[in-house]
Design an enzyme around this catalytic site. Structure first.
Site, mmCIF file in Angstrom:
data_model
loop_
_atom_site.group_PDB
_atom_site.id
_atom_site.type_symbol
_atom_site.label_atom_id
_atom_site.label_comp_id
_atom_site.label_asym_id
_atom_site.label_seq_id
_atom_site.Cartn_x
_atom_site.Cartn_y
_atom_site.Cartn_z
ATOM 1 C CB SER A 12 -0.960 -0.034 1.189
ATOM 2 O OG SER A 12 -1.998 0.912 1.046
ATOM 3 C CD GLU A 21 -5.130 -3.821 -3.633
ATOM 4 O OE1 GLU A 21 -5.212 -3.608 -2.413
ATOM 5 O OE2 GLU A 21 -4.165 -4.379 -4.180
ATOM 6 C CG HIS A 42 -5.901 -2.407 0.676
ATOM 7 N ND1 HIS A 42 -4.998 -2.293 -0.354
ATOM 8 C CD2 HIS A 42 -5.486 -1.525 1.627
ATOM 9 C CE1 HIS A 42 -4.093 -1.390 -0.051
ATOM 10 N NE2 HIS A 42 -4.351 -0.912 1.163
#
Length: 510
Positions: free
Chosen positions: A213, A338, A430
């Site tokens: 991320s 995600e 995610h």
């Protein structure tokens, strides 16, 4: 302890805990268990962990809002038995990974995990993984049990996790302060690795940087920075979210926040505010409306690595096109969905919204909407919330992957998709791939993200490919090129798939 080692301070003395002498002094770690390969259960293999070693002086007082200052040497032995203080304070309520906050001032520290805490002769050390945590550049912690390097050390990789300043402290514009303080923290931590990792059995000429991320964005930022090239030798970017905040946006945000605080936009002005006051201001200023994710996709993050003309000379894609980092092998990829989890409660609100209108609201140009719907027919069939989540995922992460590959030209690049659907959510959300990368499916808080009994065989695959890349510079599947566009698709079963990002291509061409 069963294992003992000769003291580095007095070779004639045997100690229960491993000690290592680094440039700044002696550190004392602890022996740790690893996990037996493929078992998902603790084995008898041992490695050493050295936690909370400061690489810089505490960024407080005169050093607040300053460039990081290297840690001065200490006398005696530094007890590296526990995680050091984190820049994250309290629970920001945004992370899907267990990332505890640790109070204290000395927030710039590293954690080192090694299978062989004995100084390596130059050229004979083990490969090194340096991991940078995510959290949107304002949250996250290197103290997560998911980032424990025990299973990389099991496979012969020295592992380092680093901390850095977050939010406004790390990335906010201040008139007379160094820019990109968080980026400078990354650089100083990597310099610490170059200087000290051989003492832990690692090879400073074989360093792979990785992150997820914002951490994935961090390593891509470093890949495009001329000043960072000597500090690492490979990059593994997991769901990377580039900052690339423009100088104008960074300054405008800094000035506006100072005005809200009633202080001058200078170090002296900000020094009048406590850490707690800055955090409250920052949270209020970064709160977004109901279309928060779409706002981030369109406008980017307000706090993150900024194009300052000093450290970051130009947007990262421009640097990659100019050949910066082209000698570094790169693996990058993302999960298939995600941001879909964030749209889960929006299904009813979207029920009567025409698909084309929904796509337009989410930023899909009219001229590619029909093609995009056809390319994503499987997702369309699952409802509009899933479609909205896929659009945001594609615009924020997956289109960027294709652009980075193109920007790097013939540079060695491998691409993957993490497609295995969580047993809890029913899609690959995610952060889902992180415990597979670290091979820590036995870790805490796993079921809320992955569901019951996530497949250990898949963790074996993902982790083994990461180890292969860190050790040999090749994850084990074909490079991505403009013709076959082969990517590794992680699922049960996994496969190498041609044109694996075909469903994203309409947006790439938009």
């Amino acid at each position: 302890m069963e294992s003992t080692q000769t003291s580095s301070t007095d070779p004639g003395i045997v100690v229960d805990h491993p000690e290592v002498r680094i440039a700044e002094g002696v550190v004392c770690g602890r022996w740790r268990d690893t996990t037996a390969p493929g078992s998902g259960a603790r084995g008898n293999l041992r490695s050493a962990a050295f936690l909370g070693i400061p690489f810089a002086e505490a960024p407080v007082g005169e050093l607040r809002f300053a460039a990081p200052e290297p840690k001065r040497p200490w006398q005696g032995v530094f007890d590296a038995a526990a995680f050091g203080p984190t820049a994250q304070r309290g629970d920001p309520g945004v992370t899907l990974i267990p990332e505890p906050s640790v109070p204290g001032e000395s927030t710039l520290n590293v954690n080192v995990y090694t299978p062989s805490p004995v100084a390596a002769v130059p050229g004979t050390g083990l490969p090194v993984l340096v991991y940078i945590h995510g959290g949107g550049y304002f949250a996250g912690s290197p103290a997560s049990p998911w980032y424990d390097g025990r299973n990389f050390t099991r496979d012969g990789v020295v592992t380092v996790t680093i901390s850095y300043r977050l939010g406004f402290d790390g990335f906010g514009w201040i008139e007379d302060a160094p820019s990109n303080r968080g980026v400078r923290d990354w650089l100083l931590a990597l310099e610490w690795v170059q200087r000290n990792i051989a003492a832990f059995g690692g090879d400073p000429s074989r360093v792979t940087i990785s992150g997820q991320s914002a951490g994935g964005g961090a390593v891509l930022t470093l890949l495009g920075m001329e000043q960072a090239q000597h500090l690492f030798h490979g990059v593994y970017a997991i769901s990377g979210a580039l900052g690339d905040v423009t100088a104008a946006k960074s300054e405008a945000f800094g000035r506006d926040l100072a005005a809200q605080a009633g202080v001058e936009p200078t170090r002296a002005g900000w020094a009048a505010l406590s850490e707690e006051q800055v955090l409250v201001l920052q949270k209020k200023a970064t709160e977004l409306g109901p279309d928060a994710l779409n706002e981030i996709v369109d406008g980017g993050l307000p706090l993150g690595p900024a194009i300052d003309g000093d450290l970051i000379l130009r947007p990262t894609p421009e640097s990659l096109r100019a050949g910066v980092g082209s000698d570094k092998p790169l693996v990058l990829g993302a999960t298939d969905d995600e941001f879909t989890m964030a749209m889960a409660d929006a299904g009813k609100a979207m029920a009567f919204v025409p698909k084309r209108l929904l796509l337009g609201k989410l930023g899909v140009p009219k001229d590619v909407q029909k093609e995009y719907l056809a390319a994503n027919a499987d997702v369309v069939a699952k409802g509009k919330a899933r479609l909205a989540g896929r659009v945001l995922t594609d615009r924020m992460f997956r289109v960027a992957i294709l652009k980075i590959v193109q920007d790097r030209g013939s540079a060695p690049t491998w691409v993957y998709r993490f497609a295995w659907p969580s047993g809890h959510f029913g899609f690959a959300e995610h952060c889902l791939d992180v415990p597979f990368f670290f091979d820590c499916l036995d870790g805490p808080a796993m079921e809320p993200l992955a569901g019951p009994n996530p497949p250990q065989a898949l963790a074996d695959e993902v982790h083994a490919a990461a180890v292969a890349f860190i050790v040999g510079g090749d994850p084990g599947w074909p490079r991505y090129d403009g013709t076959s566009r082969i990517a590794r698709v992680y699922d049960t079963p996994s496969r190498d798939q041609a044109d694996a990002y075909a469903s994203v291509q309409p947006l790439r061409r938009a």
